[in-house]
Design an enzyme around this catalytic site. Structure first.
Site, short mmCIF file in Angstrom:
data_model
loop_
_atom_site.label_atom_id
_atom_site.label_comp_id
_atom_site.label_asym_id
_atom_site.label_seq_id
_atom_site.Cartn_x
_atom_site.Cartn_y
_atom_site.Cartn_z
N VAL A 1 -11.08 -12.33 -27.29
CA VAL A 1 -12.26 -13.06 -26.77
C VAL A 1 -11.81 -14.36 -26.10
O VAL A 1 -12.39 -14.78 -25.10
CB VAL A 1 -13.32 -13.31 -27.89
CG1 VAL A 1 -14.46 -14.18 -27.38
CG2 VAL A 1 -13.87 -11.98 -28.40
N CYS B 1 -7.38 -18.98 -40.55
CA CYS B 1 -6.49 -18.74 -39.40
C CYS B 1 -5.05 -19.07 -39.73
O CYS B 1 -4.13 -18.46 -39.21
CB CYS B 1 -6.96 -19.56 -38.20
SG CYS B 1 -7.04 -21.32 -38.55
N GLU C 1 -8.45 -22.22 -29.64
CA GLU C 1 -7.91 -22.26 -31.01
C GLU C 1 -7.96 -20.84 -31.54
O GLU C 1 -9.01 -20.37 -32.00
CB GLU C 1 -8.73 -23.21 -31.89
CG GLU C 1 -8.70 -24.67 -31.43
CD GLU C 1 -7.35 -25.34 -31.68
OE1 GLU C 1 -6.56 -24.84 -32.51
OE2 GLU C 1 -7.08 -26.36 -31.01
P1 NAD Z 1 -16.42 -14.46 -34.01
O1 NAD Z 1 -16.57 -12.99 -33.95
O2 NAD Z 1 -17.43 -15.28 -34.71
O3 NAD Z 1 -16.26 -14.97 -32.51
C1 NAD Z 1 -16.15 -16.33 -32.22
C2 NAD Z 1 -17.23 -16.71 -31.21
O4 NAD Z 1 -17.05 -15.96 -30.03
C3 NAD Z 1 -18.64 -16.46 -31.71
O5 NAD Z 1 -19.42 -17.59 -31.46
C4 NAD Z 1 -19.10 -15.24 -30.92
O6 NAD Z 1 -20.47 -15.29 -30.62
C5 NAD Z 1 -18.27 -15.32 -29.66
N1 NAD Z 1 -17.94 -14.02 -29.10
C6 NAD Z 1 -17.55 -12.93 -29.78
N2 NAD Z 1 -17.32 -11.91 -28.93
C7 NAD Z 1 -17.60 -12.37 -27.69
C8 NAD Z 1 -17.56 -11.80 -26.38
N3 NAD Z 1 -17.22 -10.52 -26.17
N4 NAD Z 1 -17.89 -12.59 -25.33
C9 NAD Z 1 -18.24 -13.88 -25.52
N5 NAD Z 1 -18.30 -14.46 -26.74
C10 NAD Z 1 -17.99 -13.73 -27.81
O7 NAD Z 1 -15.04 -14.86 -34.68
P2 NAD Z 1 -13.65 -14.11 -34.71
O8 NAD Z 1 -13.10 -14.00 -33.36
O9 NAD Z 1 -13.71 -12.92 -35.57
O10 NAD Z 1 -12.84 -15.25 -35.52
C11 NAD Z 1 -11.71 -14.95 -36.23
C12 NAD Z 1 -10.49 -15.33 -35.41
O11 NAD Z 1 -10.52 -16.74 -35.18
C13 NAD Z 1 -9.19 -15.06 -36.12
O12 NAD Z 1 -8.29 -14.54 -35.19
C14 NAD Z 1 -8.74 -16.43 -36.58
O13 NAD Z 1 -7.36 -16.55 -36.73
C15 NAD Z 1 -9.26 -17.30 -35.47
N6 NAD Z 1 -9.44 -18.67 -35.92
C16 NAD Z 1 -8.65 -19.61 -35.37
C17 NAD Z 1 -8.76 -20.93 -35.81
C18 NAD Z 1 -7.89 -22.00 -35.24
O14 NAD Z 1 -8.19 -23.16 -35.50
N7 NAD Z 1 -6.86 -21.70 -34.50
C19 NAD Z 1 -9.70 -21.26 -36.78
C20 NAD Z 1 -10.50 -20.26 -37.30
C21 NAD Z 1 -10.36 -18.97 -36.87
#
Ligand code: NAD
Length: 489
Positions: free
Chosen positions: A190, A242, A208
């Site tokens: 994403v 993460c 991030e």
């Molecule tokens: P998620 O599914 O909640 O997605 C994050 C955001 O992106 C949401 O607000 C969602 O609405 C949006 N989103 C999802 N798919 C989308 C698309 N196709 N188009 C546009 N927007 C979209 O969260 P996730 O991705 O499952 O989060 C987990 C990941 O985040 C893991 O890989 C984790 O390592 C990473 N993470 C990183 C940090 C950091 O600080 N580096 C912190 C927390 C989590």
């Protein structure tokens, strides 16, 4: 709808409302008030979203946000002040400085594993830097998102800071709009979509992201302490962190000892049955439950493995003798499974890490300074903690962020302010000393070029006063002296 929101914020931003530091401080204080007055509601929302206990919420989310607010409040005036820089002789009489200025309207897209910190910590920096912001919490942590939407506008200036909730379609609609910065936390696929959308408007991004953070345990270390720290960092929030160590690398001779020590620690932390422990969380939803469970398929379970789909519960699980080609090693686990991969020595561990995408963190446990140094110099990652896990995240003077596939850009403390500011280069000149400019005006000659070189190539210090004048006085004095000698001769 989304366009109206962004247009409205931009208009208010352009009125200059957020320029005065006093305004920004007021907003930060209001944000702080929101957190303290609604701490119990925030904790309750996380109980509903992730079965999270109140102490973990404080340690993993709220303390970090509060620290960043307090730091911004006390240091913002320094951060926002013009920073005088080194000059060359050509600019000796000018005011030369960098002025951090707000970017405009920032979009902050958050994820569900720490739904408050992932939105509010970037927001602290956005406010401190004088930006307007749209925040978009993850739809997966729905109780937190609802509470944020309901309560944040009661504290912050609604015309400058807005909460937009919804899922993928709403986020995609937001991404069509023109922002001045997009700060995204979530998975890498994403992240690429976000960057693509941002490219259409040449909007800069902070990404991030996650990845597989390796954890090397050297046989020359206190294995009991190492395993205690790793068990904490891996299984807190049910492995949905993460920065959690994704997998362990160690020599075959210590694998069983590691399993034993983790088992001992799990008993200490979560007692006989982690399912009934108030300190053990749940997987966010059944989609992720199924995904995490499927990663175990080929593996030998050394500890745990119990699960209950109706509660999205997966026990803390350790998998031994995992091979690099197993499915579990092809993607970020983001759940309570801890695979152990054996390697023959440190060099093999380093090669293993370097063959893969650059992770968000590298962890190394060792009492051998040479081994630690090799791991630090021969691998790359967003951050490193030696002889512990996660700790570099807690020091807000350190920039937090990824590298390569684990992300770009950095935040926490002043780094968020810098990330969400434009650092404007400023040179303020007077009309005096016009004759010095001959060096750059046509008709150009070799003599003018050497004069230009002289003025452009000489660096002065960054202070604005005495020493610049001292240099000029010296040059004039030398000139006068040479003139006098010529006249006398
Ligand atoms: P998620 O599914 O909640 O997605 C994050 C955001 O992106 C949401 O607000 C969602 O609405 C949006 N989103 C999802 N798919 C989308 C698309 N196709 N188009 C546009 N927007 C979209 O969260 P996730 O991705 O499952 O989060 C987990 C990941 O985040 C893991 O890989 C984790 O390592 C990473 N993470 C990183 C940090 C950091 O600080 N580096 C912190 C927390 C989590």
């Amino acid at each position: 709808m989304e366009k109206q929101v962004v247009d409205g914020l931009r208009e208010v931003f352009q009125s200059g409302r957020s320029r005065p530091l006093q305004y920004r401080k007021q907003q930060l204080r209001a944000l702080h008030r929101f957190i303290t007055e609604h701490q119990a509601d925030i904790e309750q929302s996380l109980k509903q979203d992730l079965h999270r206990d109140i102490y973990t919420t404080s340690i993993f989310e709220l303390i970090g946000i509060e620290n960043d607010i307090k730091l911004a409040e006390s240091d913002m005036a320094d951060w926002a002040a013009p920073q005088h820089v080194k000059k060359n002789l050509n600019s000796a009489l000018d005011e030369v400085y960098i002025k951090p200025e707000p970017l405009g309207v920032v979009l902050i897209i958050g994820t569900w594993n720490y739904p408050w910190a992932m939105i509010l910590q970037p927001l602290v920096g956005a406010i401190a830097a004088g930006n307007a912001a749209v925040v978009k919490p993850s739809e997966m942590s729905e109780h937190s998102a609802r509470l944020m939407k309901e309560l944040l506008p009661l504290y912050l200036d609604k015309e400058m800071y807005q909460v937009v909730t919804g899922g993928v379609p709403e986020t995609q609609e937001l991404l069509k709009q023109r922002f001045d910065h997009i700060f995204y936390t979530g998975n890498s696929p994403v992240g690429k979509l976000v960057m693509e959308a941002a490219a259409r408007h040449l909007t800069p991004v902070t990404l991030e992201l996650g990845g597989k953070s390796p954890c090397y345990i050297d046989k020359n270390c206190d294995i009991a302490v190492a395993c205690r720290r790793i068990t904490w960092g891996k299984f807190a929030n049910c492995g949905q962190t993460c920065l959690a160590p994704d997998y362990i690398l160690c020599e075959p001779s210590i694998q069983d000892r590691i399993v034993k020590e983790i088992q001992k620690t799990l008993q200490e932390f979560y007692k006989e049955d982690p399912k009934s422990s108030p300190d053990y969380c749940r997987i966010i939803n059944t989609r992720h439950f199924d995904r995490v469970l499927s990663l175990m398929n080929e593996c030998t379970i050394a500890l745990g493995g119990e699960n209950d789909r109706s509660q999205c519960y997966i026990a803390p699980t350790v998998l031994k003798d995992v091979l690099p080609h197993f499915k579990i090693m092809q993607e970020e686990i983001f759940g309570p499974l801890l695979p152990i991969i054996t390697v023959n020595d440190l060099s093999e561990a380093i090669n293993f890490i370097n063959k893969r995408e650059k992770p968000l963190a590298v962890y190394v446990f060792s009492s051998d300074k040479t081994a630690i140094k090799r791991m630090l110099t021969e691998t790359s990652s967003g951050g490193v903690t030696v002889n512990d896990v996660l700790m570099h995240y807690t020091v807000n003077s350190l920039p937090f962020g990824g590298v390569g596939n684990s992300g770009m850009g950095k935040y926490h403390g002043k780094h968020t302010f810098d990330q969400l500011s434009h650092h404007r280069s400023c040179v303020i000149r007077s009309f005096a000393m016009e004759s010095l400019n001959d060096a750059r005006y046509p008709p150009l000659t070799a003599a003018r070029l050497s004069k230009a070189k002289f003025f452009l190539q000489h660096q002065l210090c960054s202070c604005n006063g005495v020493c610049v004048w001292a240099v000029i006085a010296t040059i004039l004095a030398i000139g006068l002296l040479v003139g006098l000698i010529v006249v006398l001769i």
